[in-house]
Design a protein around this motif. Structure first.
Motif, short mmCIF file in Angstrom:
data_model
loop_
_atom_site.label_atom_id
_atom_site.label_comp_id
_atom_site.label_asym_id
_atom_site.label_seq_id
_atom_site.Cartn_x
_atom_site.Cartn_y
_atom_site.Cartn_z
N GLN A 1 20.89 5.97 -33.37
CA GLN A 1 21.17 6.68 -34.62
C GLN A 1 22.06 5.82 -35.53
N SER A 2 21.88 6.01 -36.83
CA SER A 2 22.71 5.34 -37.82
C SER A 2 23.31 6.39 -38.74
N PRO A 3 24.54 6.18 -39.19
CA PRO A 3 25.16 7.19 -40.07
C PRO A 3 24.66 7.11 -41.50
N SER A 4 24.80 8.20 -42.22
CA SER A 4 24.66 8.19 -43.68
C SER A 4 26.04 7.90 -44.25
N TRP A 5 26.07 7.24 -45.41
CA TRP A 5 27.35 6.83 -45.98
C TRP A 5 27.58 7.44 -47.36
N SER A 6 28.80 7.87 -47.58
CA SER A 6 29.23 8.26 -48.92
C SER A 6 29.82 7.04 -49.61
N ASN A 7 29.57 6.90 -50.90
CA ASN A 7 30.14 5.82 -51.72
C ASN A 7 29.69 4.43 -51.30
N TYR A 8 28.51 4.34 -50.71
CA TYR A 8 27.97 3.03 -50.34
C TYR A 8 26.92 2.63 -51.37
N ASP A 9 27.13 1.49 -52.03
CA ASP A 9 26.21 0.98 -53.04
C ASP A 9 25.83 -0.45 -52.65
N THR A 10 24.57 -0.66 -52.35
CA THR A 10 24.12 -1.98 -51.89
C THR A 10 24.30 -3.05 -52.95
N ALA A 11 24.40 -2.66 -54.22
CA ALA A 11 24.60 -3.64 -55.29
C ALA A 11 26.04 -4.12 -55.35
N LYS A 12 26.95 -3.35 -54.78
CA LYS A 12 28.37 -3.65 -54.90
C LYS A 12 28.99 -4.20 -53.61
N MET A 13 28.33 -3.99 -52.49
CA MET A 13 28.94 -4.40 -51.22
C MET A 13 27.87 -4.70 -50.17
N ASP A 14 28.26 -5.51 -49.20
CA ASP A 14 27.41 -5.80 -48.05
C ASP A 14 27.96 -5.05 -46.84
N ILE A 15 27.05 -4.68 -45.93
CA ILE A 15 27.46 -3.96 -44.72
C ILE A 15 27.16 -4.80 -43.49
N GLY A 16 28.05 -4.73 -42.50
CA GLY A 16 27.87 -5.44 -41.24
C GLY A 16 28.52 -4.66 -40.13
N GLY A 17 28.85 -5.35 -39.05
CA GLY A 17 29.43 -4.68 -37.89
C GLY A 17 28.39 -3.88 -37.14
N ILE A 18 28.81 -2.78 -36.53
CA ILE A 18 27.90 -1.92 -35.77
C ILE A 18 27.41 -0.82 -36.69
N THR A 19 26.13 -0.80 -36.96
CA THR A 19 25.56 0.17 -37.90
C THR A 19 24.59 1.14 -37.23
N SER A 20 24.37 1.00 -35.93
CA SER A 20 23.55 1.95 -35.19
C SER A 20 23.97 1.92 -33.73
N ALA A 21 23.77 3.03 -33.02
CA ALA A 21 24.17 3.12 -31.62
C ALA A 21 23.45 4.30 -30.97
N VAL A 22 23.49 4.33 -29.62
CA VAL A 22 22.85 5.40 -28.86
C VAL A 22 23.90 6.36 -28.29
N ASN A 23 24.89 5.82 -27.61
CA ASN A 23 25.86 6.66 -26.91
C ASN A 23 26.89 7.28 -27.84
N ALA A 24 27.44 8.40 -27.40
CA ALA A 24 28.51 9.05 -28.14
C ALA A 24 29.74 8.15 -28.16
N GLY A 25 30.48 8.21 -29.26
CA GLY A 25 31.69 7.40 -29.36
C GLY A 25 31.94 6.99 -30.79
N GLY A 26 32.99 6.19 -30.98
CA GLY A 26 33.35 5.69 -32.30
C GLY A 26 32.95 4.23 -32.46
N TYR A 27 32.44 3.87 -33.63
CA TYR A 27 31.96 2.52 -33.91
C TYR A 27 32.49 2.06 -35.27
N ASN A 28 32.58 0.74 -35.45
CA ASN A 28 33.11 0.20 -36.71
C ASN A 28 32.04 -0.53 -37.50
#
Length: 198
Positions: A37-64
């Protein structure tokens, strides 16, 4: 119309970056499903910023996830460095079933087993309400209930499952125990005892 060649009179400038007012954050909630699963984001604009790190996961828990402004943008604090944003997958609701829900202990069956079925990998525990009548032990998903010194009586075995990696702790279940041990009559005469026919 002349050309100014004096470096002392020459100035340079750099355009200010456009400010991003708000750092992105997770929108809505995710619950463990067994799938990536991947989260939905508030205030995320692909024209203004790049995204990296962990953007999808299977197990329950916190990710960055990591957000970095593109060349023409900056954060509201004036920085252009990467921002770390945590997103979460919550645990699913746990479940617990036991078989059987009642057992009898007697001279022929001084112990009995209870099979535990639960979602996930939460630790299984079992307790007896009357440890002078019956005791418990756990091995894997099997709870063994044993008589104590052939004592007649009753007990309630409570079986619990702790929260696991992906599931919350379910409600406990109980199994009733009836222990019935009748005295055994001797058929051999005892010295010093007078017996009467009938």
């Amino acid at each position: 119309g002349g050309i100014n060649t004096s470096t002392a009179q020459r100035t340079t400038g750099k355009a200010n970056r456009i400010t991003i007012a708000t750092v992105p954050s997770q929108s809505g909630t995710l619950t463990y499903s067994g799938n990536s699963q991947s989260p939905s984001w508030s205030n995320y604009d692909t024209a203004k910023m790049d995204i990296g790190g962990i953007t999808s996961a299977v197990n329950a828990g916190g990710y960055n996830a990591l957000f970095t402004p593109t060349d023409d943008y900056r954060w509201s604090d004036g920085s252009t460095s990467m921002k770390k944003v945590e997103w979460v997958i919550g645990k699913a609701t746990g479940s617990l079933n036991i078989t059987p829900t009642s057992i009898t202990l007697n001279a022929s069956n001084k112990s009995a087993t209870i099979t535990v079925t639960r979602a996930g990998n939460g630790a299984i525990s079992a307790t007896s309400s009357a440890t002078g009548v019956a005791t418990t032990s756990v091995s894997g998903t099997t709870v063994t209930v044993s008589s104590v010194n052939d004592t007649t009586g009753s007990a309630i075995i409570t079986i619990s499952v702790a929260a696991g990696t992906n599931y919350t702790a379910p409600a406990s279940k109980t199994c009733s125990v009836t222990a019935s041990f009748k005295p055994t009559a001797s058929t051999t005469a005892t010295s010093g005892v007078i017996y009467t026919s009938g």
